[in-house]
Design an enzyme around this catalytic site. Sequence first.
Site, PDB file in Angstrom:
ATOM      1  N   ILE A   1       0.908  -1.155   0.000  1.00  0.00           N
ATOM      2  CA  ILE A   1       0.000   0.000   0.000  1.00  0.00           C
ATOM      3  C   ILE A   1       0.939   1.195   0.000  1.00  0.00           C
ATOM      4  O   ILE A   1       1.557   1.513   1.014  1.00  0.00           O
ATOM      5  CB  ILE A   1      -0.927   0.021   1.221  1.00  0.00           C
ATOM      6  CG1 ILE A   1      -1.839  -1.210   1.217  1.00  0.00           C
ATOM      7  CG2 ILE A   1      -1.763   1.312   1.214  1.00  0.00           C
ATOM      8  CD1 ILE A   1      -2.753  -1.319   2.425  1.00  0.00           C
ATOM      9  N   PRO A   2       1.103   1.844  -1.150  1.00  0.00           N
ATOM     10  CA  PRO A   2       2.216   2.780  -1.365  1.00  0.00           C
ATOM     11  C   PRO A   2       2.045   4.161  -0.744  1.00  0.00           C
ATOM     12  O   PRO A   2       1.970   5.180  -1.434  1.00  0.00           O
ATOM     13  CB  PRO A   2       2.280   2.856  -2.887  1.00  0.00           C
ATOM     14  CG  PRO A   2       0.853   2.689  -3.313  1.00  0.00           C
ATOM     15  CD  PRO A   2       0.280   1.682  -2.348  1.00  0.00           C
ATOM     16  N   CYS A   3       2.058   4.225   0.576  1.00  0.00           N
ATOM     17  CA  CYS A   3       1.932   5.511   1.253  1.00  0.00           C
ATOM     18  C   CYS A   3       3.129   6.417   0.961  1.00  0.00           C
ATOM     19  O   CYS A   3       3.044   7.634   1.162  1.00  0.00           O
ATOM     20  CB  CYS A   3       1.717   5.326   2.739  1.00  0.00           C
ATOM     21  SG  CYS A   3       2.929   4.304   3.559  1.00  0.00           S
ATOM     22  N   HIS A   4       4.216   5.846   0.442  1.00  0.00           N
ATOM     23  CA  HIS A   4       5.360   6.680   0.052  1.00  0.00           C
ATOM     24  C   HIS A   4       5.003   7.593  -1.123  1.00  0.00           C
ATOM     25  O   HIS A   4       5.701   8.575  -1.369  1.00  0.00           O
ATOM     26  CB  HIS A   4       6.584   5.815  -0.290  1.00  0.00           C
ATOM     27  CG  HIS A   4       6.376   4.864  -1.409  1.00  0.00           C
ATOM     28  ND1 HIS A   4       5.779   3.624  -1.229  1.00  0.00           N
ATOM     29  CD2 HIS A   4       6.677   4.957  -2.731  1.00  0.00           C
ATOM     30  CE1 HIS A   4       5.733   2.997  -2.399  1.00  0.00           C
ATOM     31  NE2 HIS A   4       6.264   3.777  -3.325  1.00  0.00           N
TER      32      HIS A   4
END
Length: 176
Positions: free
Chosen positions: A135-138
């Site tokens: 889950i690409p919160c970056h």
Amino acid sequence: MNKLELFSVEMAHTPVGALSITANSQAVRGVYFGTLEQLYSRVAGVSFRAGINAPVLRAASAQLQEYFAGERRVFDLPLYLDDLTPFQRKVLLLTSQIPFGSVVSYGELAAQAGSPGAARAIGAAMAGNPIPIIIPCHRVIGSDRSLHGYAAPDGITTKAILLQLEGHNIVAQKLA
């Protein structure tokens, strides 16, 4: 009280250091920055079993390796998000739809979540993301294109590494 049982595996050598992945028999439950030993020392009430033979962990490990090798842009894994609040789950599901190589601001994500002006709440949801990278919160950044906090031991440095893997140029902790 019953102890939660999870399978776990460590990926020792990634561009962001060691990663530990946990799953139940059906879905990925967590990606943690650090070794399994570090994870075990931080988590109480959980029984871990080495589980690279668990199909979900095998798939997660393989897909993360492909991501770091530049061969994967989309993760296709079952994810366990049942322990999150409805708002956190909504925000993380929206975050999971941010395409590889793209970024959105905290404010844009708040608007997408139906909560314009809730950029700080979005940041809190990102900080509580149990499955970073997948889950690409970056990919969530400040409206001025600056990198803000990241829940990893090296924080913004780790966020920058992940964004650079996706083709972004970072100068002075800001997307150039």
